[in-house]
Design a protein around this motif. Sequence first.
Motif, PDB file in Angstrom:
ATOM      1  N   GLY A   1      -2.634   5.160  -2.057  1.00 51.75           N
ATOM      2  CA  GLY A   1      -1.391   4.575  -1.564  1.00 51.75           C
ATOM      3  C   GLY A   1      -0.228   5.543  -1.623  1.00 51.75           C
ATOM      4  O   GLY A   1       0.615   5.581  -0.715  1.00 51.75           O
TER       5      GLY A   1
ATOM      6  N   THR B   1      -0.723   8.187   1.184  1.00 47.54           N
ATOM      7  CA  THR B   1      -0.476   7.617   2.519  1.00 47.54           C
ATOM      8  C   THR B   1       0.936   7.053   2.666  1.00 47.54           C
ATOM      9  O   THR B   1       1.191   6.257   3.574  1.00 47.54           O
ATOM     10  CB  THR B   1      -1.509   6.522   2.813  1.00 47.54           C
ATOM     11  OG1 THR B   1      -1.444   5.512   1.788  1.00 47.54           O
ATOM     12  CG2 THR B   1      -2.915   7.094   2.866  1.00 47.54           C
ATOM     13  N   LYS B   2       1.858   7.425   1.775  1.00 47.12           N
ATOM     14  CA  LYS B   2       3.265   7.026   1.827  1.00 47.12           C
ATOM     15  C   LYS B   2       3.474   5.528   1.584  1.00 47.12           C
ATOM     16  O   LYS B   2       4.498   4.969   1.990  1.00 47.12           O
ATOM     17  CB  LYS B   2       3.882   7.401   3.184  1.00 47.12           C
ATOM     18  CG  LYS B   2       3.756   8.870   3.551  1.00 47.12           C
ATOM     19  CD  LYS B   2       4.569   9.749   2.613  1.00 47.12           C
ATOM     20  CE  LYS B   2       4.513  11.205   3.040  1.00 47.12           C
ATOM     21  NZ  LYS B   2       5.311  12.094   2.152  1.00 47.12           N
ATOM     22  N   GLY B   3       2.525   4.887   0.915  1.00 46.95           N
ATOM     23  CA  GLY B   3       2.700   3.480   0.603  1.00 46.95           C
ATOM     24  C   GLY B   3       3.714   3.240  -0.491  1.00 46.95           C
ATOM     25  O   GLY B   3       4.188   2.109  -0.662  1.00 46.95           O
TER      26      GLY B   3
ATOM     27  N   VAL C   1       9.706   2.616   1.433  1.00 50.46           N
ATOM     28  CA  VAL C   1       8.902   1.415   1.647  1.00 50.46           C
ATOM     29  C   VAL C   1       9.437   0.305   0.752  1.00 50.46           C
ATOM     30  O   VAL C   1       9.650   0.505  -0.446  1.00 50.46           O
ATOM     31  CB  VAL C   1       7.420   1.685   1.328  1.00 50.46           C
ATOM     32  CG1 VAL C   1       6.596   0.425   1.516  1.00 50.46           C
ATOM     33  CG2 VAL C   1       6.892   2.797   2.216  1.00 50.46           C
TER      34      VAL C   1
ATOM     35  N   GLU D   1       6.373  -4.810   1.613  1.00 56.21           N
ATOM     36  CA  GLU D   1       5.403  -5.076   2.665  1.00 56.21           C
ATOM     37  C   GLU D   1       4.079  -5.447   2.014  1.00 56.21           C
ATOM     38  O   GLU D   1       3.859  -5.160   0.826  1.00 56.21           O
ATOM     39  CB  GLU D   1       5.251  -3.846   3.559  1.00 56.21           C
ATOM     40  CG  GLU D   1       6.553  -3.408   4.227  1.00 56.21           C
ATOM     41  CD  GLU D   1       6.406  -2.107   4.987  1.00 56.21           C
ATOM     42  OE1 GLU D   1       5.299  -1.522   4.911  1.00 56.21           O
ATOM     43  OE2 GLU D   1       7.377  -1.675   5.634  1.00 56.21           O
TER      44      GLU D   1
ATOM     45  N   TYR E   1       1.065  -4.199   2.143  1.00 57.14           N
ATOM     46  CA  TYR E   1       0.344  -3.067   1.560  1.00 57.14           C
ATOM     47  C   TYR E   1       1.054  -2.542   0.320  1.00 57.14           C
ATOM     48  O   TYR E   1       0.425  -2.277  -0.716  1.00 57.14           O
ATOM     49  CB  TYR E   1       0.200  -1.953   2.597  1.00 57.14           C
ATOM     50  CG  TYR E   1      -0.541  -0.739   2.092  1.00 57.14           C
ATOM     51  CD1 TYR E   1      -1.775  -0.863   1.452  1.00 57.14           C
ATOM     52  CD2 TYR E   1      -0.014   0.527   2.245  1.00 57.14           C
ATOM     53  CE1 TYR E   1      -2.461   0.253   0.993  1.00 57.14           C
ATOM     54  CE2 TYR E   1      -0.686   1.658   1.799  1.00 57.14           C
ATOM     55  CZ  TYR E   1      -1.903   1.503   1.161  1.00 57.14           C
ATOM     56  OH  TYR E   1      -2.576   2.605   0.703  1.00 57.14           O
ATOM     57  N   SER E   2       2.375  -2.400   0.401  1.00 50.67           N
ATOM     58  CA  SER E   2       3.119  -1.912  -0.760  1.00 50.67           C
ATOM     59  C   SER E   2       3.068  -2.913  -1.911  1.00 50.67           C
ATOM     60  O   SER E   2       3.012  -2.520  -3.084  1.00 50.67           O
ATOM     61  CB  SER E   2       4.571  -1.624  -0.370  1.00 50.67           C
ATOM     62  OG  SER E   2       5.225  -2.794   0.069  1.00 50.67           O
TER      63      SER E   2
ATOM     64  N   LEU F   1       0.014  -2.426  -3.842  1.00 57.03           N
ATOM     65  CA  LEU F   1       0.118  -1.236  -4.692  1.00 57.03           C
ATOM     66  C   LEU F   1       0.944  -1.528  -5.939  1.00 57.03           C
ATOM     67  O   LEU F   1       0.605  -1.069  -7.038  1.00 57.03           O
ATOM     68  CB  LEU F   1       0.747  -0.088  -3.900  1.00 57.03           C
ATOM     69  CG  LEU F   1      -0.093   0.487  -2.758  1.00 57.03           C
ATOM     70  CD1 LEU F   1       0.721   1.485  -1.950  1.00 57.03           C
ATOM     71  CD2 LEU F   1      -1.362   1.148  -3.292  1.00 57.03           C
TER      72      LEU F   1
END
Length: 296
Positions: free
Chosen positions: A241, A244-246, A258, A261, A263-264, A267
Amino acid sequence: MRDTFSDYHPIVNFVYFTQVLVFSMFFMHPVCLGISLISAFTYSIYLNGKKALKFNFKYMLPMLIITALINPAFNHEGATILTYLRDGNPLTLESITYGIAAAIMFVTIISWFSCYNTVMTSDKFVYLFGRIIPGLSLILSMTLRFVPRFKVQLKIVSNAQKCIGRDVSNGSIIQRAKHGMRILSIMVTWALENAIEIADSMRSRGYGLPGRTAFSIYRFDKRDKYALIFLLFFGGYILIGYITKGLYWKYFPTMRGVRFEPYSMSLYISYLALCLAPVAINIKEDWKWKAIESKI
C-alpha cells in the motif's frame, strides 16, 4: 502485568519491532502517525505500568511540544501563510503541521524502542544473530544492556559516595564539581573493566568459533508460526500500500494526500491491527486467565 508477547519466539518479536519501527520512520501520513503513537504509548504502558505512564507524560509529551515548536521557527516553507515573524520570515500552516508530524514521529520511535528494549533481551538478540554475525551481535547486545546497567551502577556509586560526604549534593560548587568528576571517573573505569571482563568471558567460552553449539530455550511452535504469518501478511499488505501510494501524504508546498478511501481505510485498519497485535494478544490471554480463575 505479564507480557505474553515476550514469550513468543525471538524471530516473531524481532520481525514485529522491525516492521513498526521502519513504518514509523517512513509513514508520514497523519493517520499512520496517530495510530503508531497511540499504539506505542499503549504497549509501553502495558509493559511498564505507571512508570511508563509517568515517563510518557513527564518527558515524551514536553519533548513532543518543544520539537513541534522548533520547526516553524526555522522552516518557513509552505503556501498557506498565517502571519509574519518579527524577522520578516513567514509562519506557514504547512511548517507548523510538518513540525507536529516530525515531533510525533520522533517521540513514537523512542516509545517503540523502549518497548523493544523490554521485550527483545540481549539473549534473544544473540540467539538470532550469534551465528551469523557473532562479533556485531555481542557488541549490540552489550550496547543495549549498557544504559540500564550503567544507571543501576551509577545509583550504587552515588549512594556510596553520599555516605562519605562526597556526593554532588555535598559541599560548595567547586567541591560538587570535584565529586561529580570522581563519580564519573569511577563509572568510566567500571564500564571499561566490565566490557573487558565480558569479552574475556565470551572468548573463553568459545563464542563465535566455527561449529560451536549453544543451549537455547526457544522453540518455534505452532503459535509462533501463526503469529509470524499474521505479521508478514499485514506487513506485506501495508508495504504494498505504501509503494502504490495508498498512504501518500505531502506537506509542502501545500498539504495533499490520500484521505478516507476504501483502499486507504483498509490500510489504516491493517496498520492498526499490526501495531496493536501485542496488546491484543495480552488482552486475550488475560481474559482466558480470568475465565479459568472464575471456574476454580
